[in-house]
Design an enzyme around this catalytic site. Structure first.
Site, short mmCIF file in Angstrom:
data_model
loop_
_atom_site.label_atom_id
_atom_site.label_comp_id
_atom_site.label_asym_id
_atom_site.label_seq_id
_atom_site.Cartn_x
_atom_site.Cartn_y
_atom_site.Cartn_z
N GLU A 171 18.75 5.24 -12.58
CA GLU A 171 19.87 5.94 -13.16
C GLU A 171 19.44 7.30 -13.73
OE1 GLU A 171 20.46 1.53 -14.42
OE2 GLU A 171 18.84 2.86 -13.72
N TRP A 200 -9.75 -13.52 17.45
CA TRP A 200 -8.52 -13.27 16.70
C TRP A 200 -7.37 -13.91 17.47
CZ3 TRP A 200 -8.84 -11.59 11.89
CH2 TRP A 200 -9.93 -10.80 11.52
N ARG A 256 -6.06 -3.01 4.15
CA ARG A 256 -6.75 -1.87 4.75
C ARG A 256 -5.82 -1.17 5.73
NH1 ARG A 256 -10.05 -6.26 4.69
NH2 ARG A 256 -9.96 -6.67 6.93
#
Length: 368
Positions: free
Chosen positions: A56, A174, A211
């Site tokens: 505000e 991965w 990261r």
């Protein structure tokens, strides 16, 4: 455009502005504000960071003298108490705002309808409830922290197409692609804590940092009943630079506690006879520390406990187009589970899209 359409148009803009504060304002709520004369926006702002001016005040600063007689659209009831900043209600009254449209009342006890009452007592027309559902969705973590004194619990995992988070040997690097991993780093950068079980910490030796860094630096927490976190792990070795909290049980040997503390870790004892009771004790402590969002990244036993006790608020899942197979391949959620599909916890899907080579699904639990 009639008044109702105009109000909705300006409030949508205020909600868009509010979301810009995500990760920077917690434990405060995300708030956006628009000041308008008819269709013309003469001032807008959002709460940019904890301790900085509220939305505000930002909007009033831009509007200047033109705020007199204008309408203010704000995504949460203006505050009426002295905190890190002065009361917004007084700034609104001094500016001569004629009408204030608010999405919802602030559940914070020092506000809780009092801000609205103060504006009305000053002769300002106040309308409450426009796009309240959207505002509650945006600030659900804040609302939970204020009402339950516990943080918003986010669960994240990556799995293969056949539902494995690791092979039978424990290999998991991965599963997801680089684009998905970049998203996880952004998620880490806006939460107050990143939490893993000791099994994940030992198997993966993770760093658990964002990261590149985000607006917040998350405390890295390991659920480690007996204090077994290796002293040569990346977590312990970096504990003096980035906070590490090891959540232990009363049975954790004192020598292990002392060794972890001597390396810069905080050791917090979670009371309780079961893993679930100790996890609840930890969440209560994180609530006392005013943590708003916490991210759980595994492993399956931790997720099992969380889902068995309906503690998860939000999930982020990455599904890689890979098949691992094997009876001993690991699945993301262990625990007791449910006996029939009718009792399965449903998800309100908010995103389902491609993430590089992966599919990304996120949503909130239906009970939330």
């Amino acid at each position: 455009m009639d008044q109702a359409e105009l109000d909705a148009w300006h409030m949508r803009r205020a909600l868009e502005l509010a979301e810009r504060g995500q990760g920077s304002v917690e434990p405060n709520p995300m708030v956006g504000c628009v000041i308008a004369r008819g269709a013309e926006i003469i001032g807008e702002g959002w709460h940019r960071a904890f301790g900085q001016p509220h939305a505000e005040v930002e909007a009033l600063r831009l509007a200047g003298h033109r705020a007199f007689g204008a309408t203010m659209y704000v995504t949460l009831e203006p505050c009426c108490h002295h905190g890190k900043t002065p009361p917004c209600t007084q700034a609104v009254i001094r500016a001569g705002i004629r009408r204030v449209v608010v999405t919802m009342r602030d559940p914070f006890p020092l506000v809780a309808g009092q801000g609205i009452a103060e504006l009305e007592n000053a002769g300002i027309e106040v309308s409450v409830g426009l796009m309240e559902q959207e505002a509650r969705f945006l600030n659900a973590p804040y609302i939970k922290l204020v009402s339950e004194n516990r943080p918003w619990v986010i669960a994240k995992w990556a799995m293969t197409l056949d539902g494995k988070i690791a092979t039978c040997t424990g290999d998991s690097r991965w599963i997801s692609c680089e684009i998905s991993r970049d998203f996880v780093h952004r998620l880490r950068g806006r939460v107050d804590a990143v939490i893993v079980g000791i099994g994940t910490a030992q198997a993966d030796n993770p760093l658990l940092t964002a990261r590149p860094p985000g607006p917040r630096t998350a405390v890295r927490i390991v659920l480690d009943s007996l204090g077994r976190l290796p002293l040569d792990s990346q977590l312990v070795q970096t504990a003096r630079d980035i906070p590490v909290l090891v959540a232990v049980s009363p049975q954790a040997p004192s020598d292990r506690r002392n060794q972890l503390e001597s390396h810069g870790c905080e050791v917090f004892e979670c009371n309780g006879d079961s893993h679930a009771e100790r996890l609840l004790a930890l969440l209560d402590e994180l609530g006392r520390r005013r943590m708003t969002n916490v991210l759980f990244e595994g492993g399956s036993k931790v997720f099992g406990t969380l889902f068995d006790h309906h503690l998860v608020d939000e999930v982020h899942v990455f599904i890689a187009p890979k098949i691992v197979g094997g009876d001993n391949g690991r699945t993301p959620v262990a625990g007791i589970g449910v006996e029939c599909l009718a009792h399965a916890q449903g998800l309100r899907v908010i995103r389902c899209e491609k993430s590089g080579d992966d599919f990304y699904i996120s949503g909130r639990l239906e009970t939330i």
